[in-house]
Write a protein that holds these residues in place. Structure first.
Motif, PDB file in Angstrom:
ATOM      1  N   TYR A  92       1.568  -4.313   7.375  1.00  0.00           N
ATOM      2  CA  TYR A  92       0.812  -5.343   6.669  1.00  0.00           C
ATOM      3  C   TYR A  92       0.532  -4.951   5.219  1.00  0.00           C
ATOM      4  O   TYR A  92       0.702  -5.764   4.302  1.00  0.00           O
ATOM      5  N   LEU A  93       0.080  -3.731   4.987  1.00  0.00           N
ATOM      6  CA  LEU A  93      -0.327  -3.343   3.633  1.00  0.00           C
ATOM      7  C   LEU A  93       0.853  -3.369   2.662  1.00  0.00           C
ATOM      8  O   LEU A  93       0.741  -3.874   1.538  1.00  0.00           O
ATOM      9  N   GLY A  94       1.984  -2.855   3.094  1.00  0.00           N
ATOM     10  CA  GLY A  94       3.166  -2.881   2.234  1.00  0.00           C
ATOM     11  C   GLY A  94       3.623  -4.298   1.947  1.00  0.00           C
ATOM     12  O   GLY A  94       4.026  -4.620   0.813  1.00  0.00           O
ATOM     13  N   ARG A  95       3.552  -5.162   2.961  1.00  0.00           N
ATOM     14  CA  ARG A  95       3.951  -6.549   2.745  1.00  0.00           C
ATOM     15  C   ARG A  95       2.989  -7.259   1.795  1.00  0.00           C
ATOM     16  O   ARG A  95       3.393  -8.140   1.038  1.00  0.00           O
ATOM     17  N   GLN A  96       1.714  -6.891   1.843  1.00  0.00           N
ATOM     18  CA  GLN A  96       0.762  -7.496   0.919  1.00  0.00           C
ATOM     19  C   GLN A  96       1.114  -7.174  -0.534  1.00  0.00           C
ATOM     20  O   GLN A  96       1.016  -8.034  -1.411  1.00  0.00           O
ATOM     21  N   VAL A  97       1.516  -5.941  -0.778  1.00  0.00           N
ATOM     22  CA  VAL A  97       1.926  -5.575  -2.142  1.00  0.00           C
ATOM     23  C   VAL A  97       3.075  -6.456  -2.601  1.00  0.00           C
ATOM     24  O   VAL A  97       3.063  -7.011  -3.711  1.00  0.00           O
ATOM     25  N   GLN A  98       4.072  -6.630  -1.751  1.00  0.00           N
ATOM     26  CA  GLN A  98       5.234  -7.440  -2.130  1.00  0.00           C
ATOM     27  C   GLN A  98       4.882  -8.921  -2.190  1.00  0.00           C
ATOM     28  O   GLN A  98       5.404  -9.659  -3.043  1.00  0.00           O
ATOM     29  N   GLU A 148       0.507  -5.871 -14.621  1.00  0.00           N
ATOM     30  CA  GLU A 148       0.872  -6.330 -13.271  1.00  0.00           C
ATOM     31  C   GLU A 148       1.974  -5.460 -12.698  1.00  0.00           C
ATOM     32  O   GLU A 148       1.896  -5.002 -11.557  1.00  0.00           O
ATOM     33  N   GLY A 149       3.014  -5.215 -13.481  1.00  0.00           N
ATOM     34  CA  GLY A 149       4.112  -4.377 -13.009  1.00  0.00           C
ATOM     35  C   GLY A 149       3.675  -2.948 -12.759  1.00  0.00           C
ATOM     36  O   GLY A 149       4.086  -2.318 -11.775  1.00  0.00           O
ATOM     37  N   ALA A 150       2.802  -2.428 -13.620  1.00  0.00           N
ATOM     38  CA  ALA A 150       2.322  -1.058 -13.446  1.00  0.00           C
ATOM     39  C   ALA A 150       1.506  -0.915 -12.172  1.00  0.00           C
ATOM     40  O   ALA A 150       1.672   0.058 -11.419  1.00  0.00           O
ATOM     41  N   LEU A 151       0.632  -1.878 -11.901  1.00  0.00           N
ATOM     42  CA  LEU A 151      -0.188  -1.811 -10.691  1.00  0.00           C
ATOM     43  C   LEU A 151       0.671  -2.002  -9.448  1.00  0.00           C
ATOM     44  O   LEU A 151       0.493  -1.296  -8.441  1.00  0.00           O
ATOM     45  N   HIS A 152       1.618  -2.934  -9.499  1.00  0.00           N
ATOM     46  CA  HIS A 152       2.514  -3.118  -8.358  1.00  0.00           C
ATOM     47  C   HIS A 152       3.237  -1.827  -8.027  1.00  0.00           C
ATOM     48  O   HIS A 152       3.290  -1.397  -6.862  1.00  0.00           O
ATOM     49  N   ASP A 187       2.905   0.286  -4.575  1.00  0.00           N
ATOM     50  CA  ASP A 187       4.105   0.377  -3.749  1.00  0.00           C
ATOM     51  C   ASP A 187       4.496   1.826  -3.470  1.00  0.00           C
ATOM     52  O   ASP A 187       5.056   2.133  -2.416  1.00  0.00           O
ATOM     53  N   ALA A 188       4.168   2.708  -4.391  1.00  0.00           N
ATOM     54  CA  ALA A 188       4.554   4.109  -4.241  1.00  0.00           C
ATOM     55  C   ALA A 188       3.623   4.891  -3.321  1.00  0.00           C
ATOM     56  O   ALA A 188       3.939   6.031  -2.953  1.00  0.00           O
ATOM     57  N   ALA A 189       2.500   4.301  -2.928  1.00  0.00           N
ATOM     58  CA  ALA A 189       1.507   5.077  -2.177  1.00  0.00           C
ATOM     59  C   ALA A 189       0.878   4.275  -1.042  1.00  0.00           C
ATOM     60  O   ALA A 189      -0.306   4.422  -0.737  1.00  0.00           O
ATOM     61  N   VAL A 190       1.649   3.416  -0.370  1.00  0.00           N
ATOM     62  CA  VAL A 190       1.102   2.580   0.704  1.00  0.00           C
ATOM     63  C   VAL A 190       0.639   3.464   1.866  1.00  0.00           C
ATOM     64  O   VAL A 190       1.420   4.235   2.414  1.00  0.00           O
ATOM     65  N   ARG A 202      -9.012   6.531   2.209  1.00  0.00           N
ATOM     66  CA  ARG A 202      -8.207   6.119   1.045  1.00  0.00           C
ATOM     67  C   ARG A 202      -8.632   4.753   0.506  1.00  0.00           C
ATOM     68  O   ARG A 202      -7.806   3.885   0.225  1.00  0.00           O
ATOM     69  N   PHE A 203      -9.932   4.592   0.356  1.00  0.00           N
ATOM     70  CA  PHE A 203     -10.444   3.267   0.017  1.00  0.00           C
ATOM     71  C   PHE A 203     -10.086   2.861  -1.409  1.00  0.00           C
ATOM     72  O   PHE A 203     -10.056   1.667  -1.726  1.00  0.00           O
ATOM     73  N   GLY A 204      -9.825   3.820  -2.276  1.00  0.00           N
ATOM     74  CA  GLY A 204      -9.402   3.482  -3.635  1.00  0.00           C
ATOM     75  C   GLY A 204      -8.131   2.651  -3.640  1.00  0.00           C
ATOM     76  O   GLY A 204      -7.994   1.700  -4.429  1.00  0.00           O
ATOM     77  N   TRP A 205      -7.190   2.978  -2.743  1.00  0.00           N
ATOM     78  CA  TRP A 205      -5.943   2.207  -2.666  1.00  0.00           C
ATOM     79  C   TRP A 205      -6.237   0.778  -2.215  1.00  0.00           C
ATOM     80  O   TRP A 205      -5.696  -0.182  -2.760  1.00  0.00           O
ATOM     81  N   TYR A 206      -7.108   0.638  -1.214  1.00  0.00           N
ATOM     82  CA  TYR A 206      -7.472  -0.701  -0.733  1.00  0.00           C
ATOM     83  C   TYR A 206      -8.141  -1.510  -1.846  1.00  0.00           C
ATOM     84  O   TYR A 206      -7.904  -2.719  -1.984  1.00  0.00           O
TER      85      TYR A 206
END
Length: 338
Positions: free
Chosen positions: A159-165, A182-186, A190-193, A283-287
């Motif tokens: 789910y989390l990886g699909r949300q990024v995409q 936007e591209g930088a955050l994506h 994506d690199a740390a799901v 890992r709440f920072g990623w969320y």
């Protein structure tokens, strides 16, 4: 009958009389919410009242305005501890009013959006309202989707990886300008799901003004289930916190109810949720970064509809100014896991 944008009452009346109990032929309507989300109308017939929901006009984000999904999840949750309006009838035929729609029970309650509205209640009542908001989210997180007939409502694995995409695609679909962050955050997301913390029902836009509060300061109904799915419940918690942070950062430009005296702090919110669910918050920072990316995508979609002249109501002239700060906040949130 008097039509409103997105609602032809003459076309609606025959369907309404046939599918909604106790409805008469003469309908009256009032726009409750317009343009930012699904369009919401109060429908009245004689002394009775209901609510009708349909997708927004013009450009809409893919899968974000599915009437059938919203109707189904409220039907599933109606017998549970999560308060929702009672769904009544659904129409998948766009020929009736120009789009699919559904009708649900009208729930009497207040959607608190501003700090001023909560401040008028006093700190003690504000604290109780914010505590019960967290408790409602925790109650949702404890529900077993299989037990309420929602086993096939989504695909929680990955789910989390699909949300990024997904939100990357939504940015592409709403593109009206360049947004380098936007591209930088994506790419950073994506690199740390992370692996999902658990599986449950995700509301998708859980916040105080998506909850109707009754006169006793209790949640009478959680509304706006248009983005609900199965996934990681921490996504809802993170989005609620991002709304809270956005209020502190952007003030009256967003819903700022969390700034009212007595409202739970971020730390208190996280502690109450963790205690109520018995779950950790890794890992709440990623969320938080994902929630910032998602909220920026929602805002940019609204901005795109506004530039096309497809929003209904006022207050959209500066909505596009929120996208860049939200993207920057997402990049900052990723550093909280360091």
């Amino acid at each position: 009958m008097s039509d409103l944008p997105g609602l032809d009452l003459a076309a609606l009346a025959p369907w309404f009389a046939q599918n909604v109990p106790d409805a008469a032929a003469d309908l009256r309507a009032q726009l409750i919410v317009g343009g930012r989300s699904n369009l919401t109308y109060r429908i009245e017939s004689g002394p009775r009242g209901w609510v009708l929901r349909r997708p927004p006009l013009g450009h809409v984000l893919s899968t974000a305005h599915d009437m059938g999904r919203e109707f189904r999840i409220m039907s599933a949750l109606a017998p549970t501890d999560v308060p929702v309006p009672q769904p009544i009838a659904r129409c998948d035929d766009p020929a009736v009013i120009g789009a699919p729609f559904f009708v649900m029970q009208f729930v009497d309650g207040t959607a608190y959006r501003s700090a001023a509205a909560l401040a008028a209640l006093g700190a003690d009542r504000t604290r109780a309202i914010s505590e019960r908001l967290v408790d409602s989210l925790a109650a949702l997180g404890r529900i077993d989707p299989v037990a309420v007939g929602l086993a096939d409502f989504g695909h929680p694995d990955g789910y989390l990886g699909r949300q990024v995409q997904r939100w990357s695609r939504q940015f592409a679909a709403s593109r009206t300008r360049e947004l380098p962050a936007e591209g930088a955050l994506h790419d950073a997301l994506d690199a740390a799901v992370p692996a999902e913390s658990s599986t449950g029902i995700v509301h998708g836009d859980f916040r105080l003004d998506n909850v109707l509060v009754d006169a006793a300061d209790r949640p009478a109904a959680v509304i706006d289930w248009e983005m609900a799915t199965l996934g990681d419940p921490l996504a809802d918690l993170a989005l609620m916190i991002v709304y809270q942070r956005s209020a502190a950062m952007l003030g009256a430009a967003v819903a700022d109810a969390s700034l009212a005296p007595g409202y739970l702090t971020e730390a208190e919110t996280l502690e109450r949720y963790a205690t109520a669910t018995g779950r950790g918050i890794p890992r709440f920072g990623w969320y938080l970064a994902l929630a910032s990316y998602k909220l920026a995508g929602i805002v940019e979609g609204i901005h795109a509809r506004f530039t096309e002249g497809m929003t209904v109501g006022a207050g959209y002239e500066r909505i596009g100014e929120l996208t860049a700060p939200l993207l920057d906040a997402g990049l900052a949130a990723l550093r909280e896991d360091d």
